[in-house]
Design a protein around this motif. Structure first.
Motif, PDB file in Angstrom:
ATOM      1  N   THR A   2       1.197  15.360   0.570  1.00 14.56           N
ATOM      2  CA  THR A   2       2.430  14.661   0.942  1.00 14.56           C
ATOM      3  C   THR A   2       2.443  14.345   2.434  1.00 14.56           C
ATOM      4  N   GLU A   3       1.996  15.290   3.238  1.00 16.22           N
ATOM      5  CA  GLU A   3       1.944  15.063   4.683  1.00 16.22           C
ATOM      6  C   GLU A   3       0.961  13.956   5.028  1.00 16.22           C
ATOM      7  N   ILE A   4      -0.173  13.925   4.328  1.00 12.98           N
ATOM      8  CA  ILE A   4      -1.153  12.854   4.555  1.00 12.98           C
ATOM      9  C   ILE A   4      -0.550  11.499   4.200  1.00 12.98           C
ATOM     10  N   VAL A   5       0.075  11.415   3.023  1.00 13.59           N
ATOM     11  CA  VAL A   5       0.673  10.160   2.575  1.00 13.59           C
ATOM     12  C   VAL A   5       1.775   9.716   3.533  1.00 13.59           C
ATOM     13  N   ASP A   6       2.630  10.642   3.931  1.00 10.30           N
ATOM     14  CA  ASP A   6       3.725  10.288   4.841  1.00 10.30           C
ATOM     15  C   ASP A   6       3.187   9.747   6.160  1.00 10.30           C
ATOM     16  N   ALA A   7       2.136  10.364   6.666  1.00 13.39           N
ATOM     17  CA  ALA A   7       1.574   9.937   7.951  1.00 13.39           C
ATOM     18  C   ALA A   7       0.939   8.557   7.844  1.00 13.39           C
ATOM     19  N   ASP A  16       0.838  -1.201   0.000  1.00 16.31           N
ATOM     20  CA  ASP A  16       0.000   0.000   0.000  1.00 16.31           C
ATOM     21  C   ASP A  16       0.873   1.251   0.000  1.00 16.31           C
ATOM     22  N   THR A  17       1.921   1.223   0.814  1.00 13.25           N
ATOM     23  CA  THR A  17       2.833   2.359   0.908  1.00 13.25           C
ATOM     24  C   THR A  17       3.449   2.671  -0.452  1.00 13.25           C
ATOM     25  N   ALA A  18       3.897   1.626  -1.145  1.00 15.47           N
ATOM     26  CA  ALA A  18       4.505   1.818  -2.462  1.00 15.47           C
ATOM     27  C   ALA A  18       3.515   2.440  -3.440  1.00 15.47           C
ATOM     28  N   GLN A  19       2.269   1.977  -3.397  1.00 15.94           N
ATOM     29  CA  GLN A  19       1.249   2.511  -4.315  1.00 15.94           C
ATOM     30  C   GLN A  19       0.919   3.959  -3.989  1.00 15.94           C
ATOM     31  N   LEU A  20       0.775   4.291  -2.722  1.00 21.96           N
ATOM     32  CA  LEU A  20       0.503   5.678  -2.337  1.00 21.96           C
ATOM     33  C   LEU A  20       1.631   6.601  -2.787  1.00 21.96           C
ATOM     34  N   LYS A  21       2.861   6.158  -2.627  1.00 20.48           N
ATOM     35  CA  LYS A  21       4.013   6.959  -3.036  1.00 20.48           C
ATOM     36  C   LYS A  21       4.047   7.140  -4.550  1.00 20.48           C
ATOM     37  N   ARG A  22       3.662   6.091  -5.297  1.00 20.49           N
ATOM     38  CA  ARG A  22       3.629   6.198  -6.753  1.00 20.49           C
ATOM     39  C   ARG A  22       2.625   7.255  -7.198  1.00 20.49           C
ATOM     40  N   ILE A  23       1.443   7.222  -6.596  1.00 22.79           N
ATOM     41  CA  ILE A  23       0.420   8.195  -6.981  1.00 22.79           C
ATOM     42  C   ILE A  23       0.858   9.606  -6.595  1.00 22.79           C
ATOM     43  N   GLU A  24       1.472   9.736  -5.430  1.00 25.90           N
ATOM     44  CA  GLU A  24       1.948  11.058  -5.005  1.00 25.90           C
ATOM     45  C   GLU A  24       2.967  11.601  -6.005  1.00 25.90           C
ATOM     46  N   ARG A  25       3.875  10.749  -6.491  1.00 22.17           N
ATOM     47  CA  ARG A  25       4.857  11.194  -7.481  1.00 22.17           C
ATOM     48  C   ARG A  25       4.177  11.648  -8.770  1.00 22.17           C
ATOM     49  N   LYS A  26       3.138  10.927  -9.181  1.00 23.01           N
ATOM     50  CA  LYS A  26       2.394  11.322 -10.374  1.00 23.01           C
ATOM     51  C   LYS A  26       1.737  12.684 -10.173  1.00 23.01           C
ATOM     52  N   MET A  27       1.234  12.934  -8.970  1.00 30.15           N
ATOM     53  CA  MET A  27       0.652  14.237  -8.668  1.00 30.15           C
ATOM     54  C   MET A  27       1.708  15.331  -8.797  1.00 30.15           C
TER      55      MET A  27
END
Length: 224
Positions: free
Chosen positions: A183-188, A107-118
């Motif tokens: 980014t703060e939401i994803v990191d948390a 899940d973490t990897a997927q959230l980070k991927r989407i954040e990078r796309k953003m």
């Protein structure tokens, strides 16, 4: 009425989905009349399916109707948009709190991927792409949280605001602030910290509310 589009014949559920997409996508605008005969042609459907679709979308808050006046796309007032966003804040906080408790390495990897796309979309000046990836990020958080009732409530609330009517992301200075908040939401969430995730989401919603209020003030002043 918007010009007809070429769509294949539909079942009732498909007619509802297509009409909902036309409204949320801005093809049918707030206060626009929804004439049954035009919708039959536009959706490639039947009158009974169109009527059922209109009734369903009225329940969802996207359409309004009145005797002898027909139906039209609902115009969300500024006060309603603020109230809807406030309600979203409480539910989104619950979503990210639970997502932080459930999150896995995948899940973490997927959230980070989407954040990078953003981030990539924002750097390219693609605000439409940024908004689409933003929607994907929230959908992923809903999936991770495993709270389907809350997710359905949120989707209904979001649809009522009709994103093409109120678009805070278009305010000057809002995009870079938005990516920092996400980014703060994803990191948390990725840190499995539910308290921090909920705080980050509430801060994000507070900023969205501030942007909404600015949009409403500017419109009342004739600036938009």
């Amino acid at each position: 009425m918007a010009s007809a589009v070429s769509l294949s014949p539909t079942r009732n559920g498909d007619a509802t989905d297509q009409l909902r997409s036309l409204i949320l996508g801005g093809r049918l605008m707030p206060n626009q009349r929804l004439v049954e005969a035009d919708l039959v042609t536009m959706l490639g459907s039947s009158r009974s399916h169109v009527r059922s679709a209109l009734a369903r979308l009225e329940q969802e808050g996207l359409v309004v109707s009145a005797p002898n006046r027909g139906a039209w796309v609902r115009l969300v007032t500024g006060e309603e948009a603020i109230e809807i966003t406030q309600a979203r804040g409480a539910l989104e906080g619950l979503i990210v709190r639970q997502a932080a408790l459930n999150v896995t390495k995948a899940d973490t990897a997927q959230l980070k991927r989407i954040e990078r796309k953003m981030r990539d979309a924002l750097e390219a000046g693609d605000l439409l792409g940024y908004s689409e990836f933003n929607g994907q990020l929230h959908a992923e958080l809903y999936r991770i949280a495993k709270l389907p009732i809350v997710a359905r409530l949120l989707l209904n609330l979001k649809s009522q605001t009709v994103r093409y009517q109120y678009r805070p992301i278009l305010l000057p200075g809002r995009p870079p602030a938005s990516i920092l908040e996400h980014t703060e939401i994803v990191d948390a969430v990725c840190a499995a910290d539910p308290d921090r995730a909920e705080r980050a989401m509430r801060k994000h919603i507070d900023e969205v509310l501030a942007a909404l209020r600015q949009i409403i003030t500017d419109r009342e002043a004739g600036a938009l």
